[in-house]
Design a protein around this motif. Structure first.
Motif, PDB file in Angstrom:
ATOM      1  N   LEU A 193       0.306  -2.286 -17.993  1.00 60.89           N
ATOM      2  CA  LEU A 193      -0.387  -2.165 -17.178  1.00 60.89           C
ATOM      3  C   LEU A 193      -0.862  -2.513 -16.396  1.00 60.89           C
ATOM      4  CD1 LEU A 193      -2.724   0.775 -19.450  1.00 60.89           C
ATOM      5  CD2 LEU A 193      -1.780   1.102 -17.658  1.00 60.89           C
ATOM      6  N   ALA A 194      -0.847  -3.718 -16.701  1.00 57.41           N
ATOM      7  CA  ALA A 194      -0.971  -4.943 -15.238  1.00 57.41           C
ATOM      8  C   ALA A 194       0.593  -5.155 -14.792  1.00 57.41           C
ATOM      9  CB  ALA A 194      -0.584  -6.444 -16.244  1.00 57.41           C
ATOM     10  N   ILE A 195       1.030  -4.485 -14.746  1.00 59.04           N
ATOM     11  CA  ILE A 195       2.522  -5.352 -13.840  1.00 59.04           C
ATOM     12  C   ILE A 195       2.185  -4.351 -12.782  1.00 59.04           C
ATOM     13  CG2 ILE A 195       4.833  -5.207 -13.854  1.00 59.04           C
ATOM     14  CD1 ILE A 195       4.894  -6.397 -16.828  1.00 59.04           C
ATOM     15  N   GLY A 196       2.213  -3.256 -13.327  1.00 56.82           N
ATOM     16  CA  GLY A 196       1.463  -2.000 -12.472  1.00 56.82           C
ATOM     17  C   GLY A 196       0.954  -1.776 -11.434  1.00 56.82           C
ATOM     18  N   TRP A 197      -0.234  -2.788 -11.954  1.00 56.03           N
ATOM     19  CA  TRP A 197      -0.797  -2.587 -11.123  1.00 56.03           C
ATOM     20  C   TRP A 197      -0.781  -3.710  -9.985  1.00 56.03           C
ATOM     21  CZ3 TRP A 197      -6.137  -0.768  -9.914  1.00 56.03           C
ATOM     22  CH2 TRP A 197      -6.296  -0.048 -11.085  1.00 56.03           C
ATOM     23  N   LEU A 198       0.005  -4.712 -11.070  1.00 58.85           N
ATOM     24  CA  LEU A 198       0.469  -5.835  -9.602  1.00 58.85           C
ATOM     25  C   LEU A 198       1.769  -5.494  -8.869  1.00 58.85           C
ATOM     26  CD1 LEU A 198       0.437  -8.616 -12.225  1.00 58.85           C
ATOM     27  CD2 LEU A 198      -0.974  -9.017 -10.022  1.00 58.85           C
ATOM     28  N   ILE A 199       2.564  -4.903  -9.510  1.00 61.50           N
ATOM     29  CA  ILE A 199       3.754  -4.031  -8.074  1.00 61.50           C
ATOM     30  C   ILE A 199       2.804  -3.580  -7.771  1.00 61.50           C
ATOM     31  CG2 ILE A 199       5.566  -2.342  -8.598  1.00 61.50           C
ATOM     32  CD1 ILE A 199       6.085  -2.523 -11.171  1.00 61.50           C
ATOM     33  N   VAL A 200       2.116  -2.730  -7.300  1.00 59.76           N
ATOM     34  CA  VAL A 200       1.315  -2.275  -6.444  1.00 59.76           C
ATOM     35  C   VAL A 200       0.081  -2.915  -5.051  1.00 59.76           C
ATOM     36  CG1 VAL A 200      -1.036  -0.346  -5.041  1.00 59.76           C
ATOM     37  CG2 VAL A 200       1.066   0.262  -6.825  1.00 59.76           C
ATOM     38  N   GLY A 201      -0.598  -3.380  -6.317  1.00 65.73           N
ATOM     39  CA  GLY A 201      -0.901  -4.571  -5.123  1.00 65.73           C
ATOM     40  C   GLY A 201      -1.890  -4.502  -3.852  1.00 65.73           C
ATOM     41  N   ASP A 202      -1.733  -4.953  -2.857  1.00 65.20           N
ATOM     42  CA  ASP A 202      -2.359  -4.550  -1.985  1.00 65.20           C
ATOM     43  C   ASP A 202      -2.367  -3.961  -1.839  1.00 65.20           C
ATOM     44  OD1 ASP A 202      -3.617  -7.590  -1.710  1.00 65.20           O
ATOM     45  OD2 ASP A 202      -1.613  -8.273   0.111  1.00 65.20           O
ATOM     46  N   HIS A 203      -1.695  -3.128  -1.307  1.00 66.25           N
ATOM     47  CA  HIS A 203      -0.749  -1.064  -1.262  1.00 66.25           C
ATOM     48  C   HIS A 203      -2.119  -0.267  -1.687  1.00 66.25           C
ATOM     49  CE1 HIS A 203       1.774  -2.491   1.488  1.00 66.25           C
ATOM     50  NE2 HIS A 203       2.493  -3.255   0.570  1.00 66.25           N
ATOM     51  N   GLY A 204      -2.759  -0.772  -2.798  1.00 67.94           N
ATOM     52  CA  GLY A 204      -4.097   0.340  -3.618  1.00 67.94           C
ATOM     53  C   GLY A 204      -5.575   0.123  -2.515  1.00 67.94           C
ATOM     54  N   PRO A 205      -5.897   0.963  -3.271  1.00 70.14           N
ATOM     55  CA  PRO A 205      -7.149   1.074  -2.652  1.00 70.14           C
ATOM     56  C   PRO A 205      -8.073   0.301  -2.089  1.00 70.14           C
ATOM     57  CG  PRO A 205      -6.532   2.905  -4.303  1.00 70.14           C
ATOM     58  CD  PRO A 205      -5.766   1.816  -4.400  1.00 70.14           C
ATOM     59  N   ALA A 206      -7.981   1.166  -1.225  1.00 71.23           N
ATOM     60  CA  ALA A 206      -9.198  -0.653  -0.361  1.00 71.23           C
ATOM     61  C   ALA A 206     -10.436  -0.989  -0.901  1.00 71.23           C
ATOM     62  CB  ALA A 206      -9.480  -0.499   0.779  1.00 71.23           C
ATOM     63  N   ALA A 207     -10.769  -0.168  -1.440  1.00 70.43           N
ATOM     64  CA  ALA A 207     -11.973  -0.342  -2.723  1.00 70.43           C
ATOM     65  C   ALA A 207     -12.233  -0.961  -4.089  1.00 70.43           C
ATOM     66  CB  ALA A 207     -12.901   1.022  -2.670  1.00 70.43           C
ATOM     67  N   TRP A 208     -11.212  -0.826  -4.060  1.00 69.48           N
ATOM     68  CA  TRP A 208     -10.552  -1.297  -5.789  1.00 69.48           C
ATOM     69  C   TRP A 208      -9.910  -2.422  -5.592  1.00 69.48           C
ATOM     70  CZ3 TRP A 208      -8.535   2.617  -9.888  1.00 69.48           C
ATOM     71  CH2 TRP A 208      -8.731   4.075  -9.849  1.00 69.48           C
ATOM     72  N   PRO A 209      -9.932  -3.639  -6.948  1.00 66.48           N
ATOM     73  CA  PRO A 209      -9.529  -4.703  -6.466  1.00 66.48           C
ATOM     74  C   PRO A 209      -7.870  -4.926  -7.125  1.00 66.48           C
ATOM     75  CG  PRO A 209     -11.552  -5.093  -8.032  1.00 66.48           C
ATOM     76  CD  PRO A 209     -11.149  -3.364  -7.261  1.00 66.48           C
TER      77      PRO A 209
END
Length: 191
Positions: free
Chosen positions: A135-151
């Motif tokens: 899960l953590a790696i998946g979040w990191l792959i998206v990184g700055d391209h994720g929803p702006a409201a989410w860290p």
């Protein structure tokens, strides 16, 4: 038996690695999201291949060999690319290093213990570690391209630190189990 569905799922995890790695070389949100989607699909196959092999009684030696290799190759390749592209930087590189070192150590221990005909079962905590790590790696792959409201990057880094902590605990458990056999008197098995 290589053409059984569980083994095909395992092989698909290996086959997807070059595609995921290649996507890191393209800027923008769509390559990040596609890479994250492919990574997620690969993680899902990790659960399904073992489940199907057991349910259909299609467990095979090649499957038992390939499954952990596929997992380690996928995780190592993506962690290296995350560091290379500075999706992970600073102190957040430390949990990635801990995870990679543990994978190498566990692989070595399993190879050594296999020579002694000693199996090393995967603990429930190790399964949790893998889930959190994926899960953590998946979040990191998206990184700055994720929803702006989410860290997104912060969530990924926190998950990576949690996975690294569990990695240390489970790595120590595996090492202790291995040391019992390594330090046993020659010619005898330890209990």
């Amino acid at each position: 038996m290589l053409t059984s569905l569980p083994n095909i799922l395992t092989l698909s995890r290996i086959a997807i690695i070059p595609v995921v790695v290649a996507l890191f070389f393209f800027p923008g949100p769509w390559p990040a999201w596609v890479a994250a989607g492919l990574f997620a699909a690969a993680c899902i196959t990790d659960w399904f291949d073992g489940y199907l092999a057991r349910a259909w009684q299609e467990e095979s030696l090649i499957g038992k060999f390939l499954d952990p290799i596929a997992d380690k190759l996928l995780v190592a390749a993506v962690l290296i690319m995350l560091v290379a592209n500075q999706h992970i930087s600073g102190l957040a590189v430390l949990p990635a290093v801990v995870i990679l070192l543990r994978e190498v150590m566990v692989s070595g221990l399993r190879e050594f213990l296999a020579g002694l005909r000693v199996g090393v079962p995967v603990s429930r905590l190790a399964k949790w570690k893998t889930g959190i790590q994926m899960l953590a790696i998946g979040w990191l792959i998206v990184g700055d391209h994720g929803p702006a409201a989410w860290p997104v990057t912060f969530i990924g880094e926190v998950g990576l630190w949690i996975a690294a902590a569990l990695t240390l605990v489970t790595g120590w458990d595996y090492l202790r189990a291995g040391l019992r056999h390594m330090l046993a008197p020659q010619g005898g098995k330890s209990e």
